[in-house]
Write a protein that holds these residues in place. Structure first.
Motif, PDB file in Angstrom:
ATOM      1  N   TRP A  38       0.840  -1.187   0.000  1.00 48.51           N
ATOM      2  CA  TRP A  38       0.000   0.000   0.000  1.00 48.51           C
ATOM      3  C   TRP A  38       0.875   1.236   0.000  1.00 48.51           C
ATOM      4  O   TRP A  38       1.885   1.294   0.701  1.00 48.51           O
ATOM      5  CB  TRP A  38      -0.917   0.000   1.219  1.00 48.51           C
ATOM      6  CG  TRP A  38      -1.949  -1.077   1.139  1.00 48.51           C
ATOM      7  CD1 TRP A  38      -1.835  -2.359   1.604  1.00 48.51           C
ATOM      8  CD2 TRP A  38      -3.222  -0.984   0.521  1.00 48.51           C
ATOM      9  NE1 TRP A  38      -2.967  -3.067   1.310  1.00 48.51           N
ATOM     10  CE2 TRP A  38      -3.839  -2.242   0.649  1.00 48.51           C
ATOM     11  CE3 TRP A  38      -3.904   0.033  -0.124  1.00 48.51           C
ATOM     12  CZ2 TRP A  38      -5.100  -2.505   0.155  1.00 48.51           C
ATOM     13  CZ3 TRP A  38      -5.172  -0.232  -0.618  1.00 48.51           C
ATOM     14  CH2 TRP A  38      -5.755  -1.485  -0.472  1.00 48.51           C
ATOM     15  N   GLU A  39       0.479   2.227  -0.782  1.00 51.36           N
ATOM     16  CA  GLU A  39       1.084   3.557  -0.764  1.00 51.36           C
ATOM     17  C   GLU A  39      -0.056   4.533  -0.514  1.00 51.36           C
ATOM     18  O   GLU A  39      -0.862   4.791  -1.412  1.00 51.36           O
ATOM     19  CB  GLU A  39       1.753   3.872  -2.099  1.00 51.36           C
ATOM     20  CG  GLU A  39       3.002   3.075  -2.371  1.00 51.36           C
ATOM     21  CD  GLU A  39       3.651   3.436  -3.692  1.00 51.36           C
ATOM     22  OE1 GLU A  39       2.954   3.927  -4.609  1.00 51.36           O
ATOM     23  OE2 GLU A  39       4.857   3.224  -3.803  1.00 51.36           O
ATOM     24  N   ASP A  40      -0.137   5.042   0.693  1.00 54.25           N
ATOM     25  CA  ASP A  40      -1.264   5.881   1.108  1.00 54.25           C
ATOM     26  C   ASP A  40      -2.555   5.084   0.916  1.00 54.25           C
ATOM     27  O   ASP A  40      -2.666   3.995   1.422  1.00 54.25           O
ATOM     28  CB  ASP A  40      -1.285   7.200   0.334  1.00 54.25           C
ATOM     29  CG  ASP A  40      -0.008   8.008   0.566  1.00 54.25           C
ATOM     30  OD1 ASP A  40       0.465   8.018   1.717  1.00 54.25           O
ATOM     31  OD2 ASP A  40       0.515   8.594  -0.386  1.00 54.25           O
ATOM     32  N   ALA A  41      -3.512   5.599   0.151  1.00 55.21           N
ATOM     33  CA  ALA A  41      -4.792   4.908  -0.048  1.00 55.21           C
ATOM     34  C   ALA A  41      -4.776   4.007  -1.276  1.00 55.21           C
ATOM     35  O   ALA A  41      -5.782   3.396  -1.612  1.00 55.21           O
ATOM     36  CB  ALA A  41      -5.916   5.927  -0.175  1.00 55.21           C
ATOM     37  N   ASN A  42      -3.651   3.922  -1.963  1.00 58.34           N
ATOM     38  CA  ASN A  42      -3.549   3.143  -3.202  1.00 58.34           C
ATOM     39  C   ASN A  42      -2.745   1.871  -2.974  1.00 58.34           C
ATOM     40  O   ASN A  42      -1.893   1.812  -2.095  1.00 58.34           O
ATOM     41  CB  ASN A  42      -2.878   3.986  -4.284  1.00 58.34           C
ATOM     42  CG  ASN A  42      -3.613   5.272  -4.518  1.00 58.34           C
ATOM     43  OD1 ASN A  42      -4.826   5.283  -4.664  1.00 58.34           O
ATOM     44  ND2 ASN A  42      -2.887   6.382  -4.522  1.00 58.34           N
TER      45      ASN A  42
END
Length: 172
Positions: A38-42
């Motif tokens: 995960w990268e932030d909300a993505n």
């Protein structure tokens, strides 16, 4: 201020695993596990494991949990200790051009209830104009689970878009 849409980004290896397994199993559904981070909300999906489902049909896929656990353990055992790659969700195919069913959503809710972080669901339906449908499920307070659509980004094409033909070239 509006937030940008949540994305599920597919790396080439994951994209090819999903599309080739779908094509190989048509007209029967197939599926498996999404791996990445995960990268932030993505979510960035780096790998997709194919987990054959017992009794799969043209309208049903049930993953073999024992086989899925073994494949996941084998995959993770080969990763470096500082590698952030891990389980991020599930994928399966739909031979008919449709998104997730109510059964798919219910299954995602059940998985999200047992996980601390969000869970991604990717449905690959090659007959659709947009062949990928993404959904994220997250456990909230008091065990409530929410779902949210996600934009699915396939990897960039390996082929350049052809430009204008040179002057004098035959036009087929």
């Amino acid at each position: 201020m509006t937030r940008p849409a949540t994305r599920i980004e597919l790396c080439r290896e994951a994209y090819e695993a999903i599309t080739s397994a779908t094509a190989e199993h048509l007209p029967v559904e197939t599926g498996g596990l999404l791996l990445g981070y995960w990268e932030d909300a993505n979510v960035l999906v780096t790998h997709a494991l194919v987990v054959d489902g017992e009794g799969a049909s043209t309208h049903r896929y049930v993953r073999d949990d024992v086989r899925a656990s073994a494949l996941l353990a084998a995959f993770l055992s080969k990763r470096a200790d500082d590698d952030p790659t891990g389980y991020v969700g599930e994928w399966h195919s739909h031979p008919a051009p449709s998104g997730p069913s109510q059964t798919d959503v219910a299954a995602m809710h059940a998985i999200a209830r047992t996980n601390d972080g969000p869970i991604a669901l990717l449905v690959h339906a090659p007959g659709r104009t947009d062949p990928f449908f993404g959904l994220l499920a997250r456990r909230q307070r008091a065990g409530r689970v929410t779902t949210k659509k996600a934009t699915v980004l396939p990897p960039p094409s390996r082929f350049e878009v052809p430009g204008r033909l040179p002057d004098g070239a035959p036009d087929g």
